[in-house]
Design a protein around this motif. Structure first.
Motif, short mmCIF file in Angstrom:
data_model
loop_
_atom_site.label_atom_id
_atom_site.label_comp_id
_atom_site.label_asym_id
_atom_site.label_seq_id
_atom_site.Cartn_x
_atom_site.Cartn_y
_atom_site.Cartn_z
N GLY A 480 9.14 -2.14 -5.97
CA GLY A 480 8.16 -1.65 -6.92
C GLY A 480 6.80 -1.41 -6.28
O GLY A 480 6.46 -2.01 -5.25
N ILE A 481 6.05 -0.51 -6.88
CA ILE A 481 4.68 -0.20 -6.45
C ILE A 481 3.76 -0.37 -7.65
O ILE A 481 4.05 0.15 -8.73
CB ILE A 481 4.56 1.23 -5.90
CG1 ILE A 481 5.50 1.45 -4.72
CG2 ILE A 481 3.13 1.54 -5.50
CD1 ILE A 481 5.54 2.90 -4.24
N VAL A 482 2.67 -1.08 -7.46
CA VAL A 482 1.63 -1.22 -8.48
C VAL A 482 0.36 -0.62 -7.92
O VAL A 482 -0.14 -1.07 -6.88
CB VAL A 482 1.41 -2.69 -8.87
CG1 VAL A 482 0.24 -2.81 -9.83
CG2 VAL A 482 2.68 -3.27 -9.49
N VAL A 483 -0.17 0.41 -8.59
CA VAL A 483 -1.43 1.02 -8.19
C VAL A 483 -2.48 0.59 -9.21
O VAL A 483 -2.33 0.84 -10.41
CB VAL A 483 -1.32 2.55 -8.11
CG1 VAL A 483 -2.66 3.15 -7.67
CG2 VAL A 483 -0.22 2.97 -7.14
N LEU A 484 -3.54 -0.05 -8.72
CA LEU A 484 -4.60 -0.57 -9.57
C LEU A 484 -5.83 0.32 -9.52
O LEU A 484 -6.00 1.10 -8.58
CB LEU A 484 -4.99 -1.98 -9.13
CG LEU A 484 -3.87 -3.04 -9.12
CD1 LEU A 484 -4.38 -4.34 -8.53
CD2 LEU A 484 -3.32 -3.26 -10.53
#
Length: 622
Positions: A480-484
């Motif tokens: 997974g990738i989380v972009v904040l």
């Protein structure tokens, strides 16, 4: 049963809920006509004033869904009277208000036809005509409401096909609004499949009559707006994924009725699950040059075993980087040309990460254990360390990021950055991503590749292998990738990522052994009461449309919908609702949950059969 055939059979179970019908063949005719692939550009029939005269025939023909010289199958197909048969069937496209006077003749020697969809739209799902062998029938009706629809035929007097899958006997029926529609393309998904014997299953998976790499190449120029009508004429669901761009859903339908969304309800997606015999209208802007793909994200629909004659896995390197070798099936290629005289925009200083592709000690049910491991600190990870799923990549919107992929496997691989808007060369399809002669290679053993990511929006995304897909994906090569937003920090106490994959390949009739966050029997997850928790769901197994829900006792609790595929939902959809959501392969969903103290259950199920459960223990207060 071979592994490839078992996967196909299990995919049918996941998408249709039961076994195929037994195969049945027609007697071979010595001079059958050849099927022409239908690109849905030329409407059928003769339009005079406000009436379309249409004369259709259903007969046996020879279809080559791959190359003109490729493998052939004998199929029933629609044709206009006096013309070559087509897959999909001849395009019916008329302005609203048109009266359609249609005849259909059944040329099949031993099959009754039931014709569906030749009726005023919207319409109930019932047959328009029932034709025994040699019979003809006629219907006259008004086209009805504008939208994207289908017509089709089934074999058998009871309305249920006698053969396994005969969904090539279907075509598009488009009703344009007064004044016409903007220029668009009509894309129809057709499937033919049959059991040759008790262990061998053959199928043809086609978009507008062709299977990759022989499907049409869509060409565009940077800045173009593309409008597509996608029609799923099959009895399977297809999560349709666009590489590198978002598309906006303009309308959805069930093949008989159509719903045009209001401007405030048209959500952005990179993957949309199309249920059996449904339609969608979509628009997207070709914002960056290069080669891109639009394809079904069911793994078994895009791998070499999807061919009519699958290659022997021992006859060549199955990880070859030729896109005509390592992909097949429901895939459309798109080539976007740059605007003349334009240059690539300047890129700021990039953050640099090292991601290692590794194989470690076998665990669980998969025959191998592979994983993506992010380097944390100055020293690379141990060569045999594996994380399943791969390390969650926490990135920042607007921050250019270079990810150096180091392949420590004994075989090639490639990584696709699913949902990320990026340059084509970094997109991760070996032998296709890029442009001209500058095409991305597979990442060979002991070698590395640097993917240059652009991050224009915050949200939840995916990265996963795009080579030797089934084996590598079910062995753990996904994450997974989380972009904040700039200035935000990831807080694992309130931000929870649930990445769903398979623990090895699954053979029918067994359902998949799900791993969520690498665990099939997770311990309790402790949450703080009264706090808004963000729940990020990712489904990246090879197949399966799973339903996720949160229960307190036997009742669903309420959550607020936030985002789909990393894009914020429009206000009309970002609402509080019961906590149940079906999530297809390649989709991500974000929700907000503010729980009261107590015990809850997070459940992933398939057709109401729980496959995975985790207890949520909510304590205290913020």
């Amino acid at each position: 049963m071979t592994r490839a055939m078992a996967c196909v059979a299990f995919l049918v179970l996941l998408t249709r809920g039961g076994p195929e019908h037994s195969a049945r063949s027609n007697a071979r005719a010595p001079d059958l006509p050849f099927v022409l692939p239908n690109d849905n550009r030329l409407p059928a029939g003769r339009l005079s004033h406000d009436t379309l005269e249409l004369h259709l025939v259903v007969g046996m023909a020879v279809w080559r869904p791959e190359a003109d010289s490729g493998p052939a199958i004998e199929v029933a197909a629609f044709a206009e009277e006096g013309k070559a048969p087509q897959v999909p069937g001849p395009l019916i496209r008329v302005p609203a208000g048109t009266v359609i006077a249609a005849t259909v003749r059944n040329e099949l020697a031993d099959s009754t036809l039931r014709i569906y969809g030749l009726a005023t739209r919207p319409a109930a799902v019932h047959d328009s005509l029932v034709l025994r062998p040699g019979e003809s029938g006629a219907v006259t009706f008004s086209a009805g409401a504008p939208g994207s629809y289908m017509y089709r035929a089934s074999l058998g007097a009871n309305g249920r096909d006698l053969d396994d899958e005969r969904e090539q006997i279907a075509g598009a029926f488009i009703v344009d609004p007064p004044g016409g529609s903007p220029p668009d393309r009509v894309l129809v998904l057709n499937i033919w499949g049959t059991h040759v014997d008790s262990v061998t299953y053959r199928n043809a998976l086609a978009i507008n009559g062709r299977s990759w790499p022989y499907t049409e190449r869509i060409e565009a120029t940077v800045g173009d707006t593309l409008r597509w009508r996608v029609l799923n004429a099959s009895r399977r669901h297809h999560p349709m994924h666009l590489h590198g761009f978002y598309y906006r859903l303009e309308a959805r339908g069930d093949g008989f009725a159509d719903t045009l969304y209001s401007a405030g309800a048209r959500r952005l997606v990179v993957t949309e699950a199309m249920l059996p015999r449904t339609t969608m209208a979509m628009t997207w802007v070709a914002a960056r040059p290069g080669n891109w793909l639009f394809h079904c994200h069911l793994g078994f629909h895009v791998v070499p075993s999807a061919r009519l004659h699958p290659p022997d896995p021992d006859s060549h390197d199955p990880m070859a980087h030729d896109p005509g070798v390592h992909m097949a099936g429901l895939i459309l290629g798109i080539a976007v040309r740059p605007q003349p005289g334009t240059r690539e925009p300047a890129r700021g200083k990039a953050r640099r990460l090292h991601l290692f592709v590794q194989e470690g000690m076998r665990r669980g049910r998969a025959p191998r254990a592979m994983g993506f491991v992010l380097q944390r600190g100055a020293r690379p990870p141990a060569a045999d360390s594996v994380e399943i799923p791969g390390s969650v990549l926490v990135l920042t919107r607007g921050q250019p990021t270079d990810v150096v992929i180091v392949n420590r496997l004994s075989e090639p691989t490639a990584i696709h950055w699913h949902g990320i808007e990026l340059e084509s060369y970094s997109d991760g399809v070996a032998g296709w991503s890029g442009a001209g002669d500058h095409l991305a290679p597979s990442v060979m053993p002991g070698d590395s590749f640097t993917a240059r990511l652009t991050l224009p929006r915050a949200g939840t995304f995916i990265y996963h292998t795009h080579l030797n897909d089934i084996e590598q994906l079910t062995s753990g090569l996904y994450g997974g990738i989380v972009v904040l937003e700039p200035g935000q920090r990831f807080d694992g106490r309130r931000d929870h990522v649930f990445v769903t994959g398979w623990d090895g390949e699954t053979h029918p009739p067994t359902l998949p052994h799900l791993l969520i966050n690498g665990d099939s029997l997770p311990g309790p997850l402790v949450l703080t009461a009264g706090v808004a928790h963000r729940l990020r769901f990712v489904n990246i197994g090879p197949a399966g449309l799973f339903r996720f829900g949160i229960y307190r006792d036997t009742s669903l609790v309420t959550w607020r919908r936030l985002a789909k595929d990393g894009a914020d939902l429009p206000p009309a959809q970002a609402i509080r609702a019961p906590s149940a959501q079906r999530i297809a392969v390649g989709e991500t969903y974000d929700f907000e949950l503010t729980p009261e103290p107590g015990r809850y259950r997070l459940v992933a199920d398939f057709r109401e059969k729980p496959l995975w459960t985790q207890e949520l223990v909510v304590r205290g207060s913020p």
